[in-house]
Enzyme design. Structure first.
Site, PDB file in Angstrom:
ATOM      1  N   ARG A  65      14.350  80.031 -31.734  1.00  0.00           N
ATOM      2  CA  ARG A  65      14.722  80.774 -30.532  1.00  0.00           C
ATOM      3  C   ARG A  65      15.930  81.652 -30.849  1.00  0.00           C
ATOM      4  O   ARG A  65      16.811  81.267 -31.612  1.00  0.00           O
ATOM      5  CB  ARG A  65      15.093  79.809 -29.404  1.00  0.00           C
ATOM      6  CG  ARG A  65      13.906  79.100 -28.791  1.00  0.00           C
ATOM      7  CD  ARG A  65      14.323  78.266 -27.608  1.00  0.00           C
ATOM      8  NE  ARG A  65      15.040  77.068 -27.993  1.00  0.00           N
ATOM      9  CZ  ARG A  65      16.353  76.914 -27.964  1.00  0.00           C
ATOM     10  NH1 ARG A  65      17.129  77.894 -27.543  1.00  0.00           N
ATOM     11  NH2 ARG A  65      16.919  75.791 -28.343  1.00  0.00           N
ATOM     12  N   TYR A 120       7.605  83.462 -32.336  1.00  0.00           N
ATOM     13  CA  TYR A 120       7.911  82.044 -32.561  1.00  0.00           C
ATOM     14  C   TYR A 120       8.197  81.258 -31.281  1.00  0.00           C
ATOM     15  O   TYR A 120       8.953  81.713 -30.413  1.00  0.00           O
ATOM     16  CB  TYR A 120       9.129  81.902 -33.484  1.00  0.00           C
ATOM     17  CG  TYR A 120       9.133  80.553 -34.155  1.00  0.00           C
ATOM     18  CD1 TYR A 120       8.389  80.334 -35.295  1.00  0.00           C
ATOM     19  CD2 TYR A 120       9.831  79.486 -33.618  1.00  0.00           C
ATOM     20  CE1 TYR A 120       8.346  79.087 -35.893  1.00  0.00           C
ATOM     21  CE2 TYR A 120       9.803  78.231 -34.205  1.00  0.00           C
ATOM     22  CZ  TYR A 120       9.055  78.037 -35.351  1.00  0.00           C
ATOM     23  OH  TYR A 120       9.005  76.805 -35.930  1.00  0.00           O
ATOM     24  N   LYS A 173      10.087  77.443 -22.419  1.00  0.00           N
ATOM     25  CA  LYS A 173      11.493  77.603 -22.049  1.00  0.00           C
ATOM     26  C   LYS A 173      11.658  78.714 -21.001  1.00  0.00           C
ATOM     27  O   LYS A 173      12.444  78.587 -20.064  1.00  0.00           O
ATOM     28  CB  LYS A 173      12.330  77.928 -23.277  1.00  0.00           C
ATOM     29  CG  LYS A 173      12.190  76.908 -24.403  1.00  0.00           C
ATOM     30  CD  LYS A 173      12.622  75.547 -23.973  1.00  0.00           C
ATOM     31  CE  LYS A 173      12.566  74.544 -25.113  1.00  0.00           C
ATOM     32  NZ  LYS A 173      12.957  73.207 -24.706  1.00  0.00           N
ATOM     33  N   HIS A 184      15.497  70.180 -18.691  1.00  0.00           N
ATOM     34  CA  HIS A 184      15.158  69.988 -20.102  1.00  0.00           C
ATOM     35  C   HIS A 184      15.163  68.483 -20.381  1.00  0.00           C
ATOM     36  O   HIS A 184      16.099  67.958 -20.983  1.00  0.00           O
ATOM     37  CB  HIS A 184      16.212  70.722 -20.946  1.00  0.00           C
ATOM     38  CG  HIS A 184      15.864  70.862 -22.390  1.00  0.00           C
ATOM     39  ND1 HIS A 184      16.816  71.114 -23.360  1.00  0.00           N
ATOM     40  CD2 HIS A 184      14.681  70.812 -23.043  1.00  0.00           C
ATOM     41  CE1 HIS A 184      16.224  71.211 -24.538  1.00  0.00           C
ATOM     42  NE2 HIS A 184      14.941  71.026 -24.369  1.00  0.00           N
ATOM     43  N   SER A 228      18.253  70.252 -27.739  1.00  0.00           N
ATOM     44  CA  SER A 228      17.120  70.444 -28.649  1.00  0.00           C
ATOM     45  C   SER A 228      17.314  69.651 -29.941  1.00  0.00           C
ATOM     46  O   SER A 228      18.421  69.603 -30.484  1.00  0.00           O
ATOM     47  CB  SER A 228      17.004  71.926 -29.006  1.00  0.00           C
ATOM     48  OG  SER A 228      16.955  72.688 -27.838  1.00  0.00           O
ATOM     49  N   CYS A 248      17.364  66.477 -30.646  1.00  0.00           N
ATOM     50  CA  CYS A 248      18.200  65.259 -30.641  1.00  0.00           C
ATOM     51  C   CYS A 248      17.340  64.013 -30.463  1.00  0.00           C
ATOM     52  O   CYS A 248      17.849  62.949 -30.114  1.00  0.00           O
ATOM     53  CB  CYS A 248      19.201  65.306 -29.495  1.00  0.00           C
ATOM     54  SG  CYS A 248      20.651  66.282 -29.860  1.00  0.00           S
ATOM     55  N   ASP A 300       9.719  67.064 -23.186  1.00  0.00           N
ATOM     56  CA  ASP A 300      10.668  68.184 -23.245  1.00  0.00           C
ATOM     57  C   ASP A 300      11.119  68.704 -21.888  1.00  0.00           C
ATOM     58  O   ASP A 300      12.263  69.107 -21.748  1.00  0.00           O
ATOM     59  CB  ASP A 300      10.039  69.338 -24.045  1.00  0.00           C
ATOM     60  CG  ASP A 300      11.056  70.375 -24.504  1.00  0.00           C
ATOM     61  OD1 ASP A 300      12.165  69.971 -24.934  1.00  0.00           O
ATOM     62  OD2 ASP A 300      10.774  71.579 -24.424  1.00  0.00           O
ATOM     63  N   ARG A 306       7.429  73.076 -36.887  1.00  0.00           N
ATOM     64  CA  ARG A 306       6.910  72.400 -35.694  1.00  0.00           C
ATOM     65  C   ARG A 306       5.472  71.945 -35.837  1.00  0.00           C
ATOM     66  O   ARG A 306       4.700  72.508 -36.600  1.00  0.00           O
ATOM     67  CB  ARG A 306       6.958  73.379 -34.503  1.00  0.00           C
ATOM     68  CG  ARG A 306       8.335  73.918 -34.166  1.00  0.00           C
ATOM     69  CD  ARG A 306       9.150  72.926 -33.411  1.00  0.00           C
ATOM     70  NE  ARG A 306      10.484  73.429 -33.104  1.00  0.00           N
ATOM     71  CZ  ARG A 306      11.142  73.136 -31.975  1.00  0.00           C
ATOM     72  NH1 ARG A 306      10.601  72.366 -31.073  1.00  0.00           N
ATOM     73  NH2 ARG A 306      12.357  73.587 -31.791  1.00  0.00           N
TER      74      ARG A 306
HETATM   75  C1  OXD Z   1      13.870  73.353 -27.931  1.00  0.00           C
HETATM   76  C2  OXD Z   1      12.438  73.032 -27.992  1.00  0.00           C
HETATM   77  O1  OXD Z   1      14.324  74.229 -28.675  1.00  0.00           O
HETATM   78  O2  OXD Z   1      12.004  72.131 -27.278  1.00  0.00           O
HETATM   79  O3  OXD Z   1      14.551  72.718 -27.125  1.00  0.00           O
HETATM   80  O4  OXD Z   1      11.683  73.703 -28.724  1.00  0.00           O
HETATM   81 MN    MN Z   2      13.439  71.439 -25.882  1.00  0.00          MN
END
Ligand code: OXD
Ligand code: MN
Length: 643
Positions: A105, A254, A263, A283, A305, A307, A330, A424
């Site tokens: 991102r 991406y 998001k 989130h 993100s 974690c 998520d 991913r």
């Molecule tokens: C993030 C994702 O970046 O879930 O939080 O991809």
């Molecule tokens: Mn996320």
């Protein structure tokens, strides 16, 4: 045909309106078949598609029906053009390699567009750079669109992707239409959302979130795309217009930049809709947990993100008799029902998880989810048609050859990682062996507890509970975490990430806090979820983790649930309610844990923490910081001084 002429005729008009030079004629007219598909669209959808065709001039239009056959066509076509490689070791799995300039991102190029800057971001104190989102004016957006979009899809197919965030038809769900010139995005959206004809039928003549996406490389391309991954990083922009429920993304193919349901819609635009309609778009993962007595509860948890949200959402409990089921990993959309119960849905339909670190040791459930019907991006590949990444060292026979995420030969000890740290898997949620039976329940699942957390190597105990809702909202506001690879940040620094939403706020964070505080009025004391802070990542002075984490986190959830049940197993501390000595169930824990250290609250550390949070909130939120948060901060400061 008449219709087509109208489209082409309107092209010059469109070009003048956006202030760009007159466009060259389209490379070829879209096919009659595409025209027929477009003619079946309801007026609002058709208008959106036609307007985009006039501006972006794709060579062809395809309205996605979401069928298996369509998907197979898309995948095979991408394999032929070198965008995807089949992973022959698995069932219907594919690998994409991106241009190395398009791997995460891009927060610095992500904007919220409002008339007034303050609707989007609080005004930081003089001389400070705002860290809570980027604002753009409608005029500047118009300019940015005019500079980028006219003719940007020339030579490509425009895919019309109708999608539902949340189960199709649920009162909590919302519909979007993404127009994209990326087949990879169309195929990924089919995994990550409910996509296709059903959605258009349900939509009827209602409004929808308009999502426009282009990789920004019309054909013929000026230079050959790297890895057959067209993108335009110099001109990338991801803009959101809450007043029009619109998302406009250019230049990146991406993840969160291009799969606009995730998001952009479910969090940024979603949070603005949620504010208007009185609910929360967060989130957060959602998990169901059943205790040995058979009592099931649901927990939502916000972590920044990368974690470990996916790991927690798919936890394999270490405590006998516990069972965890996954609703989502998520995003949570949560709304109080008429009985004052907070109900949550996972608006997504798949997992877009960080691959490195995922293994049978860390997340065996994910490993059982991702080896069919999955799109992998930027992972390494084995010579027997499988995948590889950091964390799989013990699971992959290293005598097989490995090529890294660039496609170059790789061996252990090469220095650089084999897979990109933000590589991913994109896999259907329904394939998860512990998917919760209620995961598609239209009314959502009842939430009993909310966890906030982050990667905190120092000073922050394993778990503590907020004194009340207001204190809980403060805990969300004060969240900090070590930075990760999911965005463009470099290095391991402790970053403020309030509610794990810093990159995802759709409106002024001060107003967001006021919205959270106001939620207390919607519940009842008996139904309000309890709020906790957790930290699996505290380290000893010697550098190792103090807590084993993963399945052993069940012990923390067990304590959380006992608190939800009102058990007297907590005691006051300066920062919140912590487990009474001996109340955390450590029975059967394989390794010794230094509980003293794990739960210590060092005065100096917390003094610094209070100052850092105070400075951040003052500088970043300033006048927009709700008074109850100032009050909580002051109370914390006073309690810490008494340590
Ligand atoms: C993030 C994702 O970046 O879930 O939080 O991809
Ligand atoms: Mn996320």
């Amino acid at each position: 045909m008449v219709h087509l002429l109208r489209l082409v005729g309107a092209r010059a008009l469109c070009a003048r309106r956006v202030g760009s030079p007159l466009l060259p004629p389209p490379t070829r007219a879209i096919s009659q078949q595409a025209q027929r598909q477009m003619d079946t669209l309801r007026p609002k959808v058709r208008e959106f598609v036609e307007r985009t065709v006039r501006m972006c001039q794709p060579a062809e239009v395809h309205v996605c029906d979401g069928s298996e056959a369509e998907n197979a066509n898309l995948l095979n076509q991408m394999a032929e053009s070198g965008v995807l490689e089949p992973l022959t070791k698995y069932d219907n799995c594919w690998l994409a390699r991106t241009d190395p300039a398009d791997v995460a991102r891009v927060e610095s190029k992500t904007f919220i567009v409002t008339e007034e800057k303050r609707e989007t971001v609080p005004i930081p104190r003089k001389g400070r750079k705002g860290m809570l989102g980027n604002w753009m004016s409608p005029k500047a957006l118009e300019h940015a669109v005019a500079e980028r979009f006219p003719g940007c899809m020339r030579g490509r197919t425009l895919y019309v992707v109708p999608f539902s965030m949340g189960p199709v038809g649920s009162p909590l769900s919302k519909i979007g239409i993404e127009l994209t010139d990326s087949p990879y995005v169309a195929a990924s959206m089919r995994i990550m959302t409910r996509m296709g004809s059903k959605v258009l039928e349900t939509l009827g003549d209602d409004d929808f979130v308009k999502c426009l996406h282009s990789v920004g490389r019309p054909v013929p391309v000026s230079k050959k795309p790297i890895n057959n991954w067209p993108c335009n990083p110099e001109n990338t922009i991801i803009a959101h217009v809450p007043s029009k429920n619109e998302i406009i993304s250019f230049g990146s193919g991406y993840g969160g930049n291009s799969l606009l349901g995730k998001k952009c819609f479910a969090l940024r635009i979603g949070s603005t809709i949620a504010r208007r309609e009185g609910w929360l778009a967060e989130h957060m993962l959602i998990l169901g947990i059943t205790n040995p007595a058979g009592h099931k509860r649901y927990i939502a948890a916000a972590f920044p993100s990368a974690c470990g949200k996916t790991n927690l959402a798919m936890l394999q409990p270490s405590l006998p008799g516990y069972k965890v089921e996954c609703v989502g990993d998520d995003i949570a959309w949560m709304k109080f029902d008429d009985k004052g119960v907070l109900r949550a849905i996972n608006p997504e339909n798949g997992f877009f998880g960080v691959a490195p670190g995922t293994s049978s040791a860390t997340n065996p459930i994910a490993m059982k989810t991702i080896f069919s019907n999955t799109l992998f991006t930027n992972v390494a590949k084995t010579s027997d048609g499988g995948v590889y990444w950091e964390g799989l060292e013990k699971e992959v026979d290293t005598s097989v050859g490995i090529v890294d995420w660039h496609g170059d030969p790789w061996t252990t000890g090469s220095g650089a990682p084999s897979a990109h740290p933000n590589s991913r898997f994109c896999a259907p949620a329904a394939q998860c062996p512990i998917i919760d039976p209620q995961w598609e329940s239209p009314e959502g699942v009842p939430i009993s507890a909310i966890l906030f957390g982050g990667r905190r190597p120092l000073g922050v105990p394993l778990v503590y509970e907020a004194f009340n809702w207001q204190h809980g909202v403060f805990l969300g506001a004060a969240m900090r975490s070590e930075s990760t690879a999911a965005a463009e940040h470099k290095g391991k620094v402790i970053m403020h990430d309030p509610f794990a939403m810093r990159p995802f706020f759709g409106y002024n964070f001060g107003h967001y806090l006021a919205h959270w505080l106001s939620m207390e009025q919607r519940g009842t004391p008996a139904t309000m979820p309890k709020i906790f802070h957790v930290n699996w990542f505290r380290k000893a002075a010697t550098g190792g983790f103090l807590w084993p984490g993963f399945g052993e986190n069940t012990r923390v959830l067990d304590w959380v649930l006992r608190r939800v049940d009102g058990e007297d197993c907590a005691q006051e501390s300066a920062i919140g309610l912590v487990p009474k000595p001996g109340s955390l169930n450590l029975e059967g824990l394989k390794e010794a844990v230094d509980m003293q250290e794990l739960f210590s609250i060092p005065k100096e550390f917390w003094q610094q923490e209070v100052s850092a949070v105070a400075q951040y909130l003052d500088e970043q939120v300033g006048e927009d910081l709700p008074y109850p948060i100032v009050e909580e901060l002051e109370h914390l400061r006073q309690r810490v001084e008494k340590l």
